[in-house]
Design a protein around this motif. Structure first.
Motif, PDB file in Angstrom:
ATOM      1  N   LEU A  88       1.001  -1.203   0.145  1.00  0.00           N
ATOM      2  CA  LEU A  88       0.174  -0.073   0.355  1.00  0.00           C
ATOM      3  C   LEU A  88       0.864   1.711   0.120  1.00  0.00           C
ATOM      4  CD1 LEU A  88      -2.460   1.640   0.467  1.00  0.00           C
ATOM      5  CD2 LEU A  88      -2.770   1.247   2.651  1.00  0.00           C
ATOM      6  N   HIS A  89       1.627   1.246   0.871  1.00  0.00           N
ATOM      7  CA  HIS A  89       3.066   2.447   1.234  1.00  0.00           C
ATOM      8  C   HIS A  89       3.181   2.893  -0.064  1.00  0.00           C
ATOM      9  CE1 HIS A  89       0.330   2.881   4.971  1.00  0.00           C
ATOM     10  NE2 HIS A  89       0.956   3.868   4.866  1.00  0.00           N
ATOM     11  N   HIS A  90       4.276   1.126  -0.446  1.00  0.00           N
ATOM     12  CA  HIS A  90       5.750   2.078  -1.455  1.00  0.00           C
ATOM     13  C   HIS A  90       5.549   1.342  -3.309  1.00  0.00           C
ATOM     14  CE1 HIS A  90       8.430   2.728   1.730  1.00  0.00           C
ATOM     15  NE2 HIS A  90       7.923   1.786   2.661  1.00  0.00           N
ATOM     16  N   ALA A  91       3.987   0.883  -3.233  1.00  0.00           N
ATOM     17  CA  ALA A  91       3.328   0.145  -4.164  1.00  0.00           C
ATOM     18  C   ALA A  91       2.548   0.886  -4.683  1.00  0.00           C
ATOM     19  CB  ALA A  91       3.651  -0.962  -4.433  1.00  0.00           C
ATOM     20  N   ALA A 111      11.636  -3.494  -2.043  1.00  0.00           N
ATOM     21  CA  ALA A 111      12.961  -2.884  -2.287  1.00  0.00           C
ATOM     22  C   ALA A 111      12.632  -1.370  -1.770  1.00  0.00           C
ATOM     23  CB  ALA A 111      13.608  -3.521  -3.368  1.00  0.00           C
ATOM     24  N   ALA A 112      12.131  -0.885  -1.870  1.00  0.00           N
ATOM     25  CA  ALA A 112      11.084   0.557  -1.576  1.00  0.00           C
ATOM     26  C   ALA A 112      11.042   0.160   0.049  1.00  0.00           C
ATOM     27  CB  ALA A 112      10.302   1.020  -1.734  1.00  0.00           C
ATOM     28  N   TRP A 113      10.894  -0.292   0.544  1.00  0.00           N
ATOM     29  CA  TRP A 113      10.526  -0.692   2.266  1.00  0.00           C
ATOM     30  C   TRP A 113      12.151  -0.586   2.978  1.00  0.00           C
ATOM     31  CZ3 TRP A 113      10.612  -5.018   5.085  1.00  0.00           C
ATOM     32  CH2 TRP A 113       9.407  -5.609   6.334  1.00  0.00           C
ATOM     33  N   THR A 114      12.812  -1.048   2.283  1.00  0.00           N
ATOM     34  CA  THR A 114      14.208  -1.937   2.718  1.00  0.00           C
ATOM     35  C   THR A 114      14.902  -0.565   2.753  1.00  0.00           C
ATOM     36  OG1 THR A 114      15.452  -2.709   1.084  1.00  0.00           O
ATOM     37  CG2 THR A 114      14.290  -3.858   2.390  1.00  0.00           C
ATOM     38  N   SER A 115      14.811   0.332   1.522  1.00  0.00           N
ATOM     39  CA  SER A 115      15.702   1.446   1.371  1.00  0.00           C
ATOM     40  C   SER A 115      14.962   2.795   2.217  1.00  0.00           C
ATOM     41  CB  SER A 115      15.779   2.295   0.527  1.00  0.00           C
ATOM     42  OG  SER A 115      16.443   1.203  -0.505  1.00  0.00           O
ATOM     43  N   GLY A 119      12.122   6.096   8.639  1.00  0.00           N
ATOM     44  CA  GLY A 119      11.547   6.876   8.460  1.00  0.00           C
ATOM     45  C   GLY A 119      10.948   6.502   7.664  1.00  0.00           C
ATOM     46  N   GLY A 120      10.292   4.871   7.241  1.00  0.00           N
ATOM     47  CA  GLY A 120       9.604   4.191   6.324  1.00  0.00           C
ATOM     48  C   GLY A 120       8.001   4.479   6.670  1.00  0.00           C
ATOM     49  N   PRO A 121       7.271   5.178   5.971  1.00  0.00           N
ATOM     50  CA  PRO A 121       5.541   5.242   5.738  1.00  0.00           C
ATOM     51  C   PRO A 121       4.805   4.058   6.576  1.00  0.00           C
ATOM     52  CG  PRO A 121       5.318   4.706   3.564  1.00  0.00           C
ATOM     53  CD  PRO A 121       7.025   4.548   4.443  1.00  0.00           C
TER      54      PRO A 121
END
Length: 218
Positions: A88-91, A111-115, A119-121
């Motif tokens: 939901l938050h990264h795609a 990949a976006a989550w680990t990066s 500060g991830g959402p």
């Protein structure tokens, strides 16, 4: 030297209203896992499971075959990451309709989550997930006496992260190993004076030959 067997849960209900429920095939896989552990004739002094239904039901079904008397200790630190929240938050979300298409979306989201780091959402960030996986393993290792063995019923993301952690790159472990873990696969760690070592990953010969129809990845 003690050993820890990490078992991925049986097939969940992809595309159904309740993904967390084991599918009929998932129950079959869990029975086969129990038979495989019985064949190995390993005596377990510790049995752990996450608190998700698919993990708990895999444990109960496999242990019934083993006729195990060791109680299952449920620990939410062995739970899988929240794939719905991450997608939901990264795609922008991803409908669970086509398994292959969903995997592609999930890979990009992970990949976006680990990066994103701390500060991830998402409700649970990658550093928080990594920390609880690491701590769950460390506490289990500390609870084992010399030469004692444990089995853990958990999920692919947890197993992949731990394997990556033991090889020095947990992010790569999650991204590369998670997508190839099979339902009911067995990963073996050994614990000794030199620490914890990955001995085998994702063993699944129990889903070959006559049982090949039970091999699933999602």
């Amino acid at each position: 030297m003690g050993a820890i067997y990490l078992v991925r849960h049986g097939q969940a209900s992809f595309g159904a209203s309740d993904y967390d429920a084991l599918s009929p095939r998932g129950f079959e896989q869990s029975t086969v896992v129990g038979a495989e552990l019985l064949r190995r004739a390993v005596s377990f002094s510790q049995v752990r499971s996450g608190t998700l239904a698919r993990q708990r039901d895999t444990a109960a079904t496999a242990l019934k075959v083993l006729d195990a008397v060791v109680p299952v200790v449920e620990d939410p630190r062995w739970n899988e990451y929240d794939h719905v929240d991450i997608a939901l938050h990264h795609a922008g979300g991803a409908p669970q309709e086509d398994s292959r298409a969903y995997q592609g979306v999930l890979d990009a989201a992970l990949a976006a989550w680990t990066s994103a780091g701390e500060g991830g959402p998402c409700a649970e960030t990658w550093p928080a997930f990594l920390a609880r996986c690491r701590d769950a393993l460390a506490d289990l290792v500390a609870s084992l006496g010399k030469g004692e063995h444990a089995v853990v019923f958990t999920s692919g993301g947890v197993i992949a992260t731990i394997c990556g952690l033991l090889m020095g790159t947990p992010e790569t472990g999650l991204r590369k190993l998670n997508r190839v873990t099979v339902n009911g696969g067995i990963t073996k760690l050994v614990s000794g004076r030199g620490g914890v070592t990955l001995l085998s990953f994702n063993e699944h010969p129990h889903f070959e030959a006559d049982a090949a129809s039970l091999l699933t990845y999602r």
